[in-house]
Design a protein around this motif. Structure first.
Motif, short mmCIF file in Angstrom:
data_model
loop_
_atom_site.label_atom_id
_atom_site.label_comp_id
_atom_site.label_asym_id
_atom_site.label_seq_id
_atom_site.Cartn_x
_atom_site.Cartn_y
_atom_site.Cartn_z
N LYS A 1 70.10 10.72 46.23
CA LYS A 1 69.36 11.04 45.01
C LYS A 1 68.43 12.23 45.23
O LYS A 1 68.06 12.91 44.28
N HIS A 2 68.00 12.43 46.48
CA HIS A 2 67.02 13.46 46.81
C HIS A 2 67.30 13.96 48.21
O HIS A 2 68.28 13.56 48.83
N GLY A 3 66.37 14.76 48.71
CA GLY A 3 66.44 15.22 50.09
C GLY A 3 65.93 14.15 51.04
O GLY A 3 65.79 12.98 50.68
N MET A 4 65.59 14.58 52.23
CA MET A 4 65.19 13.68 53.31
C MET A 4 63.67 13.50 53.34
O MET A 4 62.92 14.42 53.01
N SER B 246 72.65 18.10 57.93
CA SER B 246 72.01 19.39 57.65
C SER B 246 71.95 19.72 56.16
O SER B 246 71.25 20.65 55.77
N VAL B 247 72.65 18.96 55.33
CA VAL B 247 72.64 19.25 53.89
C VAL B 247 71.35 18.81 53.20
O VAL B 247 71.12 19.18 52.05
N PHE B 248 70.50 18.06 53.90
CA PHE B 248 69.30 17.52 53.26
C PHE B 248 68.07 18.37 53.53
O PHE B 248 67.73 18.63 54.69
N ALA B 249 67.39 18.77 52.47
CA ALA B 249 66.11 19.43 52.59
C ALA B 249 65.07 18.41 53.05
O ALA B 249 65.13 17.24 52.66
N PHE B 250 64.12 18.83 53.86
CA PHE B 250 63.04 17.97 54.33
C PHE B 250 61.95 18.00 53.26
O PHE B 250 61.17 18.93 53.18
N GLU B 251 61.89 16.96 52.41
CA GLU B 251 61.05 16.98 51.22
C GLU B 251 59.69 16.33 51.37
O GLU B 251 58.73 16.77 50.71
N SER B 252 59.58 15.26 52.15
CA SER B 252 58.29 14.56 52.17
C SER B 252 58.08 13.77 53.45
O SER B 252 59.03 13.50 54.19
N GLU B 253 56.82 13.42 53.68
CA GLU B 253 56.43 12.52 54.76
C GLU B 253 55.59 11.41 54.14
O GLU B 253 54.74 11.67 53.28
N ILE B 254 55.86 10.17 54.55
CA ILE B 254 55.11 9.04 54.01
C ILE B 254 54.45 8.25 55.14
O ILE B 254 54.85 8.34 56.29
N PHE B 255 53.43 7.48 54.76
CA PHE B 255 52.59 6.77 55.72
C PHE B 255 52.02 7.77 56.73
O PHE B 255 51.96 7.50 57.92
N ASN C 202 50.71 12.71 68.69
CA ASN C 202 51.51 13.45 69.66
C ASN C 202 52.70 14.22 69.07
O ASN C 202 53.50 14.77 69.80
N TYR C 203 52.83 14.26 67.74
CA TYR C 203 53.85 15.11 67.12
C TYR C 203 53.41 15.52 65.72
O TYR C 203 52.59 14.85 65.08
N ASP C 204 53.92 16.64 65.26
CA ASP C 204 53.72 17.15 63.90
C ASP C 204 54.99 17.89 63.50
O ASP C 204 55.64 18.52 64.33
N PHE C 205 55.32 17.82 62.21
CA PHE C 205 56.43 18.59 61.69
C PHE C 205 55.89 19.86 61.05
O PHE C 205 54.90 19.82 60.31
N ALA C 206 56.52 20.98 61.35
CA ALA C 206 56.12 22.26 60.77
C ALA C 206 56.55 22.32 59.31
O ALA C 206 57.48 21.64 58.89
N GLY C 207 55.87 23.14 58.54
CA GLY C 207 56.26 23.39 57.16
C GLY C 207 55.43 22.62 56.15
O GLY C 207 54.74 21.66 56.49
N ASP C 208 55.51 23.08 54.92
CA ASP C 208 54.79 22.44 53.83
C ASP C 208 55.73 21.52 53.07
O ASP C 208 56.87 21.86 52.79
N ARG C 209 55.22 20.31 52.77
CA ARG C 209 55.98 19.33 51.99
C ARG C 209 54.97 18.30 51.49
O ARG C 209 53.83 18.26 51.94
N ASP C 210 55.40 17.46 50.57
CA ASP C 210 54.55 16.37 50.11
C ASP C 210 54.27 15.44 51.28
O ASP C 210 55.16 15.12 52.07
#
Length: 143
Positions: A26-29, A104-113, A120-128
């Motif tokens: 329904k959406h990206g990742m 690889s077809v899924f855009a990285f759209e959001s992070e929850i919780f 000890n980790y962070d994902f680069a880029g802007d997202r919800d």
């Protein structure tokens, strides 16, 4: 991201191939940082909401763990691969993005919780980015 306007059914499987499935994203990742998802996957859970569209070719190969009052977690009985997080009330099955044949077809759209994410980790880029409280409020609104 996958063009889901055409209701494209994608394929996937577990590590050993005992579980094969198709689903319509329904959406990206999204990334879930909650403690349960991190313990379940051994890392962060990268999931894709596929609604109720998941079809498993060999359902008997899937084990289901009743992980909370509101959701179950499914994995392969043979190899243990993380597969599906399913809302008990229906309407939402998050499929492990890496279980799809072409993640690889899924855009990285959001992070929850996001407040549960270890330092000890962070994902680069802007997202919800949503807190657990915001996520639970969204589930309550949909009920």
């Amino acid at each position: 991201m996958t063009d889901t306007s055409h209701a494209e059914r994608l394929t996937g499987r577990c590590l050993c191939g005992a579980v094969t499935f198709t689903a319509v994203p329904k959406h990206g990742m999204h990334a879930c940082h909650c403690e349960n998802c991190r313990r379940w996957t051994g890392g962060v859970y990268l999931g894709v909401d596929c609604g109720d569209s998941v079809e498993v070719a060999t359902p008997e190969a899937v084990a289901v763990y009743d992980s909370s009052d509101w959701a179950t977690r499914s994995f392969c009985r043979a190899c243990g691969s993380t597969l599906f997080w399913t809302l008990k009330g229906g309407g939402l099955t998050a499929v492990s993005a890496q279980a799809f044949d072409d993640p690889s077809v899924f855009a990285f759209e959001s992070e929850i919780f996001i407040e549960s994410k270890p330092d000890n980790y962070d994902f680069a880029g802007d997202r919800d980015r949503m807190t657990g409280e915001e996520v639970m409020a969204q589930f309550a609104e949909g009920a």
